[in-house]
Enzyme design. Structure first.
Site, PDB file in Angstrom:
ATOM      1  N   LYS A  18      35.243  39.638  34.578  1.00 27.90           N
ATOM      2  CA  LYS A  18      35.977  40.807  34.061  1.00 27.90           C
ATOM      3  C   LYS A  18      35.368  41.363  32.762  1.00 27.90           C
ATOM      4  O   LYS A  18      35.404  42.565  32.523  1.00 27.90           O
ATOM      5  CB  LYS A  18      37.450  40.463  33.844  1.00 27.90           C
ATOM      6  N   ASP A  51      45.877  44.527  35.355  1.00 24.25           N
ATOM      7  CA  ASP A  51      46.629  43.262  35.291  1.00 24.25           C
ATOM      8  C   ASP A  51      47.939  43.399  34.506  1.00 24.25           C
ATOM      9  O   ASP A  51      48.987  42.899  34.931  1.00 24.25           O
ATOM     10  CB  ASP A  51      45.775  42.158  34.639  1.00 24.25           C
TER      11      ASP A  51
END
Ligand code: NDP
Length: 270
Positions: free
Chosen positions: A66, A102
């Site tokens: 990420k 997220d």
């Protein structure tokens, strides 16, 4: 031509993202292919660039890439900038756009069960997942957000970075305030290792909510601790996984899929 998407990670074979996106596509009658791609640990950027150059429309990014995806994107959304990590990429006219869904996924899942405004929230952990959800959590205007981590320096650094967004303080796990919290979120990876955290029962509130970002067939060690302390409402992170995917699907396709039935189906398959 059918639009192609993928989730890139290492390892990737257990990823549930293809199942989730296939369910969203069927439900919204979108024609697309969504596959798993494993990138070598030292070649995320090459793999992602190749996928997009070969006609891929967008991809999700998971552990451990990420932060690399954050560096790969030419354009970052505000929440990706804040999170310092990207889990959703797509191409637009100006290049590769990176976002982080997220935090929005966690907040949406939590909002199924409670309103966050005015709550006293304890966030355990100060790794990538914690950092990704801080902005969206503070945007819901909790009364208090305490971030506690085994290594307190990391929690203090995050609190310093996010202080302008809301009432956030930091401490070590050993120095947790002697008070109950309405919502305790476990964003550590201790449950992954099957480990319980050294938590005093005084932080638990029987009518509060305990949330573990990890998920599985059985209750995680953290949720078992919360149960033993009398916390009735306990949730794992499967809902967050489905909601962050729904947010990515919305960014790519402009349609927000219904998530409840997908979550029920996924839970049954655990
Ligand atoms: P990181 O490796 O970035 O961070 C791990 C964190 O856990 C650190 O704060 C670390 O503390 C802490 N930690 C690890 N082991 C222990 C332990 N034994 N006792 C106390 N603290 C510990 O991981 P991520 O932030 O990426 O992921 C955290 C969790 O969130 C994972 O379980 C992951 O599966 C889950 N997750 C779930 C998602 C979902 O959609 N449901 C999405 C993203 C993540 P220290 O700093 O001291 O090392």
């Amino acid at each position: 031509m059918t639009d192609r998407y993928a989730v890139i990670g290492n390892p990737i074979k257990h990823s549930k993202s293809p199942l989730i996106h296939a369910a969203f596509a069927a439900q919204t009658k979108q024609k697309l292919i969504y596959e798993r791609l494993e990138a070598p640990l030292d070649s995320f950027i090459e793999r992602a660039a190749e996928f997009l150059a070969m006609g891929g429309s967008g991809c999700n990014v998971t552990v451990p890439f990420k932060e690399e995806a954050f560096r790969f994107a030419n354009i970052l959304t505000e929440r990706a900038e804040l999170a310092g990590a990207v889990n959703t990429l797509w191409l637009d006219d100006e290049g590769v756009v990176g976002d982080n869904t997220d935090g929005a996924g966690l907040v949406r899942d939590l909002q199924r069960h409670l309103k966050l405004v005015g709550l006293r929230i304890l966030l355990l952990g100060a790794g990538g997942a914690a950092r990704g959800v801080l902005g969206p959590l503070l945007a819901e205007r909790p009364a208090q957000l305490v971030i506690a981590n085994r290594s307190p320096d990391k929690a203090i650094a995050l609190a310093t970075q996010f202080i302008q967004l809301g009432p956030i303080t930091a401490c070590s796990l050993a120095e947790l305030p002697n008070q109950p919290f309405d919502l305790i979120i476990n964003a550590t990876s201790a449950s992954l290792a099957g480990e319980a955290l050294p938590l005093p029962t005084s932080i638990c509130q029987t009518d509060g909510l305990a949330y573990d970002m990890m998920y599985g067939k059985a209750e995680t060690p953290f949720l078992q601790q919360a149960k033993a302390a009398g916390v009735v409402r306990r949730l794992d992170g499967l809902g967050m996984l489905v909601e962050q995917a729904a947010e990515a699907f919305f960014l790519w396709r402009g349609i927000r899929p219904e998530t409840e039935t997908v979550l029920v189906k996924l839970r049954a398959g655990l």
